[in-house]
Scaffold this active site. Structure first.
Site, mmCIF file in Angstrom:
data_model
loop_
_atom_site.group_PDB
_atom_site.id
_atom_site.type_symbol
_atom_site.label_atom_id
_atom_site.label_comp_id
_atom_site.label_asym_id
_atom_site.label_seq_id
_atom_site.Cartn_x
_atom_site.Cartn_y
_atom_site.Cartn_z
ATOM 1 N N CYS B 173 61.998 32.891 68.280
ATOM 2 C CA CYS B 173 60.912 33.034 67.307
ATOM 3 C C CYS B 173 60.021 31.807 67.391
ATOM 4 O O CYS B 173 58.800 31.873 67.301
ATOM 5 C CB CYS B 173 61.453 33.146 65.889
ATOM 6 N N HIS B 177 56.073 30.777 67.034
ATOM 7 C CA HIS B 177 55.809 30.412 65.644
ATOM 8 C C HIS B 177 56.334 29.031 65.269
ATOM 9 O O HIS B 177 56.583 28.756 64.106
ATOM 10 C CB HIS B 177 56.400 31.465 64.701
ATOM 11 N N ARG B 221 58.789 44.453 60.497
ATOM 12 C CA ARG B 221 58.049 43.375 61.153
ATOM 13 C C ARG B 221 58.987 42.568 62.052
ATOM 14 O O ARG B 221 58.693 42.270 63.200
ATOM 15 C CB ARG B 221 57.401 42.506 60.074
ATOM 16 N N CYS B 225 59.195 41.941 66.114
ATOM 17 C CA CYS B 225 59.233 40.619 66.749
ATOM 18 C C CYS B 225 60.305 40.601 67.819
ATOM 19 O O CYS B 225 60.113 40.052 68.900
ATOM 20 C CB CYS B 225 59.544 39.540 65.714
#
Lengths: 103, 264
Positions: B173, B177, B221, B225
């Site tokens: 992730c 991010h 969501r 991802c």
């Protein structure tokens, strides 16, 4: 039966802005499903707006309008407390009418 | 002469800058245009109905469901989730909590709902419910509790999951991010290791996606991802997804929730 619309009608001076959200699939008839079969077209064809029972707008829509359409227009001369009714009819013959009060 | 050239060049450049918006401005403008008629409202209306309607084998409504602020309290519940629930002994996010309520109150099978594809059957009800419940906390600041040991443990777990690299592309992730100023194509990516600001990142989901015409919950969501990272899909309402929610939610503390937002 389709889901209800969300209608907001706000008066400002002699103009009333009406905003409508409609719940509809709006299938174009151009898409295919997982099995490769064409998904049949299904869209709103006719939209009418009534102000205190008097038609103020009609529209003819096609498959290019987005899913869950949003429509905004202005009515001249509507006052707070007036009734605004929106109706649509789709190509499968389904229809829906909802009413809102001008605020 | 040279100076003159430089100034005129500068003038030409700034004119170009005025004429051409940045991609982020364009997207922000597009969102502002759509925000007025956000179809998430249609889902909210459906969700409110579903909350109050008697359904399931036990023919009960969800009105006695405890989202952490006492049975039936919906206002402000969303910005304090995921949190620890004493009755299940687990940290739960909104969706896993709803599964618990649907099972205990209405007699629906949580396992069956978790296995249902997004947008179908009871998962469609879930979309409406999360839309309505999150909307009831719109404008409030995210404030996830970290008082319970289990909540702090989940935060640490979420942090590990966030930085865990793997899959065929060796992504985590954090690859996208974990830093400021990253983007995918034209889309700016929020830095989820800290508070990215009001209505961005964790504070913007669930959201209505114009491109698919669907309302995406936080679980969906996260699922996407993982798809983009080419990871195996995480289980619906599984502990790893909840832990990630705790990690992102705690990091975003103080950000204003605009959920359900509207996305491209």
């Amino acid at each position: 039966m389709a889901d209800p619309m969300r209608i907001r009608a706000q008066a400002a001076g002699d103009k009333t802005t009406v905003r409508v959200l409609m719940s509809h699939e709006m299938e174009t008839g151009q898409r295919k499903d997982a099995a490769g079969k064409v998904i049949p077209a299904w869209f709103i064809q006719e939209v009418t707006a009534n102000h205190n029972g008097k038609p103020v707008m009609t529209a003819q829509w096609g498959p290019s309008v987005a899913k869950n359409p949003f429509l905004q227009f202005v009515i001249k001369g509507a006052k707070a407390g007036d009734k605004v009714a929106i109706a649509w009819k789709d190509n499968k013959g389904d229809s829906r009418t909802d009413e809102a009060t001008v605020s | 002469m040279r100076r003159l050239l430089a100034t005129s060049l500068l003038a030409a450049l700034s004119a170009a800058a005025f004429g051409q918006k940045s991609a982020a401005d364009g997207i922000a403008e597009y969102r502002a245009m759509l925000a007025d008629g956000n179809p998430a409202e249609l889902f909210e209306a459906k969700g409110e109905d579903l909350w109050k309607k008697k359904r399931g084998p036990k023919n009960a409504s969800l009105e006695q469901c405890d989202l952490g602020k006492g049975p039936g309290v919906v206002k402000g519940a969303w910005v304090e989730m995921p949190r620890y629930f004493a009755d299940t002994g687990r940290v739960q996010d909104l969706e896993s909590r709803l599964l618990t309520c649907m099972e205990t109150l209405q007699g629906l099978s949580a396992k069956e709902i978790a296995a249902t594809p997004f947008g179908k059957g009871e998962q469609a009800s879930m979309e409406g419910l999360v839309a309505w419940i999150s909307a009831e906390s719109r404008g409030k600041k995210l404030n996830l509790p970290q008082a319970h040991a289990e909540e702090r443990r989940m935060f640490e777990m979420g942090k590990r999951a966030f930085f865990f690299r793997g899959g065929p592309m060796d992504f985590s992730c954090a690859s996208c991010h974990g830093e400021e100023g990253k983007r995918i194509r034209l889309q700016d990516l929020p830095n989820l290791t800290k508070n990215p600001g009001d209505g961005i990142g964790f504070a913007a989901w669930p959201a209505y996606r114009v491109s698919s015409g669907e309302l995406w919950s936080m679980q969906r969501r996260l699922n996407d991802c993982y798809r983009q990272q080419r990871f195996p899909y995480p289980g619906y309402a599984s502990d790893v997804t909840i832990a990630l929610g705790v990690y992102m939610g705690v990091n975003a503390k103080g950000a204003e929730s605009i959920a359900p937002a509207i996305k491209r």
